[in-house]
Design an enzyme around this catalytic site. Structure first.
Site, PDB file in Angstrom:
ATOM      1  N   THR B  94      40.599  70.499  46.491  1.00  0.00           N
ATOM      2  CA  THR B  94      41.154  71.827  46.234  1.00  0.00           C
ATOM      3  C   THR B  94      40.091  72.636  45.507  1.00  0.00           C
ATOM      4  O   THR B  94      39.859  72.444  44.313  1.00  0.00           O
ATOM      5  CB  THR B  94      42.428  71.715  45.382  1.00  0.00           C
ATOM      6  OG1 THR B  94      43.387  70.947  46.108  1.00  0.00           O
ATOM      7  CG2 THR B  94      43.005  73.088  45.081  1.00  0.00           C
ATOM      8  N   LYS B 171      45.648  76.380  50.846  1.00  0.00           N
ATOM      9  CA  LYS B 171      45.982  75.362  49.833  1.00  0.00           C
ATOM     10  C   LYS B 171      46.301  76.020  48.490  1.00  0.00           C
ATOM     11  O   LYS B 171      47.274  75.663  47.817  1.00  0.00           O
ATOM     12  CB  LYS B 171      44.814  74.384  49.681  1.00  0.00           C
ATOM     13  CG  LYS B 171      44.854  73.503  48.461  1.00  0.00           C
ATOM     14  CD  LYS B 171      45.770  72.302  48.589  1.00  0.00           C
ATOM     15  CE  LYS B 171      45.930  71.596  47.258  1.00  0.00           C
ATOM     16  NZ  LYS B 171      46.404  70.239  47.325  1.00  0.00           N
TER      17      LYS B 171
END
Lengths: 294, 294
Positions: B94, B171
């Site tokens: 991420t 995300k």
């Protein structure tokens, strides 16, 4: 359950389909609405004056727009007195817990009983008997109302205890959760568009995985489609409810920056003429704030 | 799918079960981790230096803590050069979209390919092969990675197009939705308690009706139980992600008061020593703010 004598107050978008189901269910329903014409055509008698709709020892269902409408109708105690001992008032409206407390006192003073059963569901859900109820009040009142409510909405009846105002607080908290969901989806879909992501791809992924539930699918769909023009629940009423949530937060000393942010966004949306949109139309404000077109 | 030569970088809580599945799947996996001992005991060789883990024309999977760790490892282009033509780097971390853009340039300059496939799921989901992936990048890279990712997580692979950074933006938007959900639930459960409502009753009703989905049930359960002490995703990492969301909001000119409020709440929680809790532990801050005990 034997047919019951029911006075039904408030034949708006939500009340009308509910009254229809009660009439179809064989109850002896008498209607009253401030604008009388909205009560016409349902095949049940319409009372000229509110108290005339009420049978002693019977039931009252009320589904009104706001706290003022509720207190205007029930505040002087005349309907509670007419209901008398054994009579039960089932308040379906979304109002402040304080209003429910006052109604409980008014009815207790008159020897009748008040319970709250705010309804969770949009008009189309009520028409399809998909709504559910948040019920709280004296056990005898809930026992009498439960079979009627269960027949109205297959979503069932959730019990929040003996104090009627608990159901109203629960309803406001639910509406906070919905408003927070709408707002998060509006942010997410707008941020996706500004990031060059296809909002449909985001919708499919999020609602296909972690957020595979009714609120997220329903409002996510409207926001991705930018389809707010046929309101199931008007944005102006959303502002009313967000204000009630803010009132609950204040009354319970529960600071929340998101409650405050929702108030400001809904107020800005109304200021910009969006009060007549569905309350998912807050996404239009989010787009405007981000420099996008409607 | 024939077995593939895979270099796996990053054997933290998420990476370790994923590497285990790749090894069990018959791939030729070589491991590397900054703290070498975390790569031990998996039954696969551990490289002394990162580039030594990489086979020309092979695959690299990376699952690292943050943007800095990713750029420290891949920023000089040595691994991309070693991968060479036909080689594909699948970035599972991420990180900011900007970091993914830079990785794509670095790999393109070296003749290899970069794609992003950030993973959605907590460590226990990865261990149970329940996670899903948000994939974006060149079609050839996605075609090669897809069967491996599909075998890793039965949640499947969601395609966000050709630009790798789109998957990273998606995300972050997903993590925004989760953080907004956690925050709304923390507000709701605390407001329920302060209103005299049983939080269990609210949980049963909300997650039994409009919010009957994984994110709401999982985090709602933790918040009602006040059970944050065994983190699946640490609050300090939640703050990192909320900062990345704020960076995306800034980069895309997308004003959001809730993004700002989440930043302040996560920062305050870390300041008050809660960084090691699960990120649902933001509810403890909400309780403290509202004058309740932990």
């Amino acid at each position: 359950m034997p047919p019951q004598p029911i006075a039904f107050f408030g034949l708006g978008l939500m009340g009308r389909p509910m009254a229809e189901h009660l009439i179809a269910g064989g109850h002896t329903v008498t209607l009253w609405n401030r604008t009388r014409s909205k009560a016409d055509g349902l095949g049940a008698p319409v009372a000229d004056r509110p108290a005339e709709a009420v049978r002693e020892g019977g039931l009252v269902f009320s589904l009104l727009a706001d706290d003022r409408a509720v207190l205007d109708l029930f505040g002087d105690g005349a309907i509670a007195a007419r209901l008398g001992p054994g009579g039960v008032h089932v308040g379906l409206s979304t109002v402040a817990p304080e209003t429910a407390r006052r109604l409980a006192e008014i009815h207790a003073a008159a020897g009748s009983r008040y319970m709250s059963a705010p309804v969770m569901g949009r008009p189309e859900a009520v028409a399809a008997r998909k709504e559910h109820f948040l019920a709280a009040g004296p056990a005898e009142a809930k026992d009498r109302a439960r079979p009627i409510l269960e027949a109205l909405g297959e979503g069932g009846v959730y019990d929040f205890g003996e104090a009627p105002e608990s159901a109203n607080a629960a309803k406001l908290i639910n509406n906070y959760l919905i408003a927070a969901t709408i707002n998060a989806l509006a942010d997410a879909v707008t941020m996706a568009e500004k990031s060059g992501i296809d909002p449909e791809a985001l919708y499919a992924q999020a609602t296909g995985t972690l957020f595979d539930c009714l609120a997220w699918k329903t409002y996510g769909r409207q926001i991705v489609d930018r389809s707010y023009d046929t309101p199931s629940f008007k944005l102006s009423l959303g502002l009313k409810d967000v204000k009630l949530v803010g009132g609950l937060a204040d009354a319970t000393e529960m600071p929340s920056p998101v409650v405050s942010a929702l108030h400001d966004r809904y107020l800005a949306a109304v200021a910009q003429g969006m009060g007549g949109l569905d309350w998912s139309g807050i996404a239009r404000l989010v787009r405007r704030n981000a420099g996008l077109g409607d």
